[in-house]
Design a protein around this motif. Sequence first.
Motif, mmCIF file in Angstrom:
data_model
loop_
_atom_site.group_PDB
_atom_site.id
_atom_site.type_symbol
_atom_site.label_atom_id
_atom_site.label_comp_id
_atom_site.label_asym_id
_atom_site.label_seq_id
_atom_site.Cartn_x
_atom_site.Cartn_y
_atom_site.Cartn_z
ATOM 1 N N SER A 38 127.912 23.949 -6.690
ATOM 2 C CA SER A 38 128.376 24.774 -5.564
ATOM 3 C C SER A 38 129.887 24.661 -5.398
ATOM 4 O O SER A 38 130.561 25.654 -5.098
ATOM 5 C CB SER A 38 127.661 24.356 -4.267
ATOM 6 N N ASP A 61 119.534 27.649 -2.556
ATOM 7 C CA ASP A 61 119.581 27.090 -1.198
ATOM 8 C C ASP A 61 119.670 28.173 -0.134
ATOM 9 O O ASP A 61 118.986 28.116 0.891
ATOM 10 C CB ASP A 61 120.812 26.188 -1.042
ATOM 11 N N ASP A 69 123.649 29.866 -8.591
ATOM 12 C CA ASP A 69 123.842 28.469 -8.215
ATOM 13 C C ASP A 69 122.477 27.851 -7.901
ATOM 14 O O ASP A 69 121.981 27.933 -6.777
ATOM 15 C CB ASP A 69 124.792 28.393 -7.006
ATOM 16 N N ARG A 83 121.067 16.306 2.109
ATOM 17 C CA ARG A 83 120.137 16.148 0.983
ATOM 18 C C ARG A 83 119.300 14.925 1.287
ATOM 19 O O ARG A 83 119.839 13.854 1.530
ATOM 20 C CB ARG A 83 120.895 15.920 -0.333
HETATM 21 MG MG MG Z 1 124.725 23.134 -4.429
#
Ligand code: MG
Length: 171
Positions: free
Chosen positions: A23, A39, A79, A124
């Motif tokens: 990213s 995402d 991505d 995360r």
């Molecule tokens: Mg990422």
Amino acid sequence: TFQIGVPEKGLVLLVGTSGAGKSTFARRLFGPTQVVSSDTCRAMVADDENDLAATPDAFDLLHHLVGIRLRRGLLTVVDATNVQRTARASFIKVAKDNDVLVDAVVLDVPQEIAVERTLARDDRDFGAAVIRRQHADLQRSLKKLRKEGFRKVHHLRGVDAIDAATVRTER
Ligand code: MG
Ligand code: CTP
């Protein structure tokens, strides 16, 4: 510096474990509307970011979005980790269905760096085991990547190579 040539109106698949810097790389080298991510798609089809059951729908949306952009002649960067062959194959098919070329950009960082970066993030929640599995999938993939249908495979080895890379479009 290392200049990466990507197909002007085609598809670019980023390939790398979580924490590899996909990213960050995409943000630095491409326009915000050129980058589509798993995402973002997950966030659009689920209100809980840990809702694993939303994964098929998130990728369904991502494939659809990529197909529409390619049909419209727009350079598109995916991505997502893409460390598994089947994940890459589905995007290669979308490119072929739209008669455009597809390149892979592999962000290959040492496993320890990816783990360290990911553990430091509060957005995360998975641990080192997930990244170790992704890293193994990627290493296994590297040998055969060039036979999967990519126009070019750009293999960036290590953090310095990734940070030094620049992009130009090729007709
Ligand atoms: Mg990422
Ligand atoms: N990072 C860093 N130095 C870099 C690249 C990334 O310190 N050269 C940091 C980022 O700031 C971020 C973390 O490492 O906190 C992960 O980078 P990111 O680009 O988000 O990695 P992704 O590959 O996109 O990870 P994911 O698959 O989990 O989205």
